[in-house]
Enzyme design. Structure first.
Site, PDB file in Angstrom:
ATOM      1  N   GLY A 211       5.125  10.372  -2.747  1.00 54.53           N
ATOM      2  CA  GLY A 211       6.055  11.198  -3.323  1.00 54.53           C
ATOM      3  C   GLY A 211       7.171  11.313  -2.578  1.00 54.53           C
TER       4      GLY A 211
ATOM      5  N   TRP B 275       9.777   9.568  -2.397  1.00 51.30           N
ATOM      6  CA  TRP B 275      10.932   9.080  -3.211  1.00 51.30           C
ATOM      7  C   TRP B 275      11.118  10.264  -4.433  1.00 51.30           C
ATOM      8  CZ3 TRP B 275      12.553   3.147  -4.278  1.00 51.30           C
ATOM      9  CH2 TRP B 275      12.852   2.764  -2.981  1.00 51.30           C
TER      10      TRP B 275
ATOM     11  N   ASP C  38       1.475   6.406 -10.129  1.00 52.15           N
ATOM     12  CA  ASP C  38       0.557   5.868  -9.032  1.00 52.15           C
ATOM     13  C   ASP C  38      -0.806   6.196  -9.161  1.00 52.15           C
ATOM     14  OD1 ASP C  38      -0.605   4.973  -6.327  1.00 52.15           O
ATOM     15  OD2 ASP C  38       1.483   4.962  -6.123  1.00 52.15           O
TER      16      ASP C  38
ATOM     17  N   ASP D 199      -2.523   3.623 -13.074  1.00 48.96           N
ATOM     18  CA  ASP D 199      -2.120   2.176 -12.448  1.00 48.96           C
ATOM     19  C   ASP D 199      -0.831   1.872 -13.306  1.00 48.96           C
ATOM     20  OD1 ASP D 199      -1.869  -0.472 -11.724  1.00 48.96           O
ATOM     21  OD2 ASP D 199      -3.785  -0.530 -11.307  1.00 48.96           O
TER      22      ASP D 199
ATOM     23  N   ASP E  62       9.008   1.305  -5.185  1.00 49.36           N
ATOM     24  CA  ASP E  62       8.841   0.982  -3.797  1.00 49.36           C
ATOM     25  C   ASP E  62       7.102   0.405  -3.642  1.00 49.36           C
ATOM     26  OD1 ASP E  62       9.600   0.925  -1.211  1.00 49.36           O
ATOM     27  OD2 ASP E  62       8.651   2.765  -0.667  1.00 49.36           O
TER      28      ASP E  62
ATOM     29  N   LYS F 186      11.630  -2.712  -4.345  1.00 44.71           N
ATOM     30  CA  LYS F 186      11.344  -3.375  -3.045  1.00 44.71           C
ATOM     31  C   LYS F 186      10.761  -4.835  -3.441  1.00 44.71           C
ATOM     32  CE  LYS F 186       8.687  -1.299   0.111  1.00 44.71           C
ATOM     33  NZ  LYS F 186       7.214  -0.972   0.782  1.00 44.71           N
TER      34      LYS F 186
END
Length: 233
Positions: free
Chosen positions: A80, A82, A103, A119, A144, A184
């Protein structure tokens, strides 16, 4: 939560960790690195859930992606960090949350953030994210996400690249025109083709490696600004 400058709460003390019975040497090295990481210590002082928060802070300080009133989707949000940065910068409130994090890992509540334990690769995840934003499109999509590492660099690169591609597709399908995407990716060769494709959809696309990203890490971030809008057909 404070927004102290780099080094707050860091006295520069080096902690050495001895390998304990039953613990692998690699685990000892990881523990020693964590204990001596100034960003880890600083996160505890500043109240962030992870050192990764400073990656977003450093990138956003330069790129100005997160502005008051913007709607934000954070993919692979756990634990958490970000979301904490985003909620502060877009001025999201519990009464009118503008940040949604997703998440499959459990996350503690963050005021001003809608957290979905799900998911992102599930077929119904995009719909759930938009529903959490009140049916409105995001101004910024953050990711990320990284696949659990196997130790085999090329395999890890390909698995994380797949997550990156799925995140890009979500951004293409849902961002507002003019919106931004930050995600990322690992070095490894295929990201150059991905960048070329993205340049058709965004006015500017570039790699960035913030100071908080460890030098030995293969991770880079791709930042894309000025989404041209969803192309029909």
């Amino acid at each position: 939560m404070s927004n102290n400058k780099k080094g707050s709460g860091d006295r520069g003390l080096h902690v050495r960790v001895k390998t304990a019975a039953g613990r692998r040497e690699s685990s000892t090295r990881w523990l020693e690195r964590q204990l001596n990481d100034p960003y880890v210590r600083r996160a505890k002082v500043d109240g962030y859930r992870s050192r990764a928060a400073y990656k977003l802070i450093e990138m956003d300080d330069k790129q100005r992606l997160l502005k008051p009133g913007y709607r934000v989707v954070d993919l692979g949000a756990a634990p958490g960090g970000w979301c904490q940065v985003a909620v502060s910068r877009v001025k999201s409130t519990p009464e009118a949350p503008k940040v949604v994090g997703i998440d499959y890992l459990e996350m503690d509540h963050i005021p001003g953030v809608v957290l979905l334990k799900k998911d992102f690769l599930d077929d119904d995840a995009p719909e759930a994210l938009l529903e959490a934003l009140g049916g409105l499109p995001p101004d910024v999509v953050l990711s990320d996400m990284a696949a659990p590492t196997t130790g085999h660099r090329q395999t890890d690169h390909l698995r994380t690249t797949h997550l990156f591609e799925v995140a890009v597709d979500f951004a293409r399908q849902n961002l507002v025109p003019g919106g931004s995407f930050l995600a990322k990716v690992f070095r490894g060769g295929t990201e150059n083709a991905l960048l070329s494709d993205m340049k058709r959809d965004f006015k500017s696309v570039a790699h960035i490696k913030p100071p908080a990203s460890r030098k030995e890490s293969p991770e880079l971030y791709v930042i894309a600004k000025g989404f041209r809008g969803r192309s029909e057909g």
